[in-house]
Design a protein around this motif. Structure first.
Motif, mmCIF file in Angstrom:
data_model
loop_
_atom_site.group_PDB
_atom_site.id
_atom_site.type_symbol
_atom_site.label_atom_id
_atom_site.label_comp_id
_atom_site.label_asym_id
_atom_site.label_seq_id
_atom_site.Cartn_x
_atom_site.Cartn_y
_atom_site.Cartn_z
ATOM 1 N N PHE A 198 0.820 -1.205 0.000
ATOM 2 C CA PHE A 198 0.000 0.000 0.000
ATOM 3 C C PHE A 198 0.863 1.269 0.000
ATOM 4 C CE2 PHE A 198 -3.434 -2.837 1.580
ATOM 5 C CZ PHE A 198 -4.318 -2.589 0.554
ATOM 6 N N THR A 199 1.972 1.234 0.697
ATOM 7 C CA THR A 199 2.876 2.384 0.704
ATOM 8 C C THR A 199 3.433 2.636 -0.690
ATOM 9 O OG1 THR A 199 3.488 1.887 2.986
ATOM 10 C CG2 THR A 199 4.941 3.349 1.767
ATOM 11 N N GLU A 200 3.884 1.576 -1.364
ATOM 12 C CA GLU A 200 4.431 1.713 -2.711
ATOM 13 C C GLU A 200 3.352 2.117 -3.711
ATOM 14 O OE1 GLU A 200 6.452 -1.918 -3.620
ATOM 15 O OE2 GLU A 200 7.805 -1.710 -1.904
ATOM 16 N N SER A 201 2.158 1.583 -3.547
ATOM 17 C CA SER A 201 1.048 1.949 -4.435
ATOM 18 C C SER A 201 0.721 3.431 -4.290
ATOM 19 C CB SER A 201 -0.201 1.124 -4.125
ATOM 20 O OG SER A 201 0.044 -0.234 -4.363
ATOM 21 N N TRP A 202 0.667 3.917 -3.054
ATOM 22 C CA TRP A 202 0.371 5.323 -2.813
ATOM 23 C C TRP A 202 1.471 6.196 -3.413
ATOM 24 C CZ3 TRP A 202 -3.849 7.770 -1.815
ATOM 25 C CH2 TRP A 202 -3.798 9.106 -1.419
ATOM 26 N N SER A 203 2.704 5.752 -3.293
ATOM 27 C CA SER A 203 3.829 6.494 -3.855
ATOM 28 C C SER A 203 3.714 6.586 -5.373
ATOM 29 C CB SER A 203 5.138 5.802 -3.465
ATOM 30 O OG SER A 203 6.230 6.395 -4.101
ATOM 31 N N GLU A 204 3.312 5.507 -6.016
ATOM 32 C CA GLU A 204 3.147 5.507 -7.472
ATOM 33 C C GLU A 204 1.968 6.381 -7.898
ATOM 34 O OE1 GLU A 204 5.030 4.220 -9.987
ATOM 35 O OE2 GLU A 204 6.458 3.784 -8.378
ATOM 36 N N LEU A 205 0.894 6.371 -7.124
ATOM 37 C CA LEU A 205 -0.267 7.201 -7.446
ATOM 38 C C LEU A 205 0.060 8.686 -7.372
ATOM 39 C CD1 LEU A 205 -3.234 5.316 -5.755
ATOM 40 C CD2 LEU A 205 -2.919 5.769 -8.183
ATOM 41 N N LYS A 206 1.005 9.062 -6.522
ATOM 42 C CA LYS A 206 1.416 10.465 -6.440
ATOM 43 C C LYS A 206 2.130 10.906 -7.711
ATOM 44 C CE LYS A 206 1.943 10.829 -1.446
ATOM 45 N NZ LYS A 206 2.921 11.055 -0.362
ATOM 46 N N TRP A 256 -2.929 13.295 -13.355
ATOM 47 C CA TRP A 256 -4.355 13.132 -13.536
ATOM 48 C C TRP A 256 -4.866 14.182 -14.513
ATOM 49 C CZ3 TRP A 256 -6.072 8.740 -11.675
ATOM 50 C CH2 TRP A 256 -5.392 8.146 -10.635
#
Length: 63
Positions: free
Chosen positions: A12-20, A24
């Motif tokens: 989840f930490t890595e996913s959030w980092s990628e979403l940043k 958009w």
């Protein structure tokens, strides 16, 4: 068990980092993309509708 929570938290930490990092689309871009997709769907639907009518006419002529 402890390792699975650690890997889940890491995921989840890595996913959030990628979403940043994601760029958009703006509201205007999103509206334009949506209209393009809807227009394409209408054109393809009309194409298949005309094709269906044509094939039905050919089959009716044969039968």
């Amino acid at each position: 068990m402890k390792r699975s929570f650690k890997s889940l938290f890491s995921f989840f930490t890595e996913s959030w980092s990628e979403l940043k990092k994601v760029r958009w689309p703006s509201r205007k871009e999103l509206k334009n993309y949506t209209l393009i997709v809807l227009g394409t769907i209408v054109v393809i639907a009309l194409y298949f509708w005309v094709l269906d009518i044509g094939i039905s006419a050919v089959i009716e002529a044969i039968i």
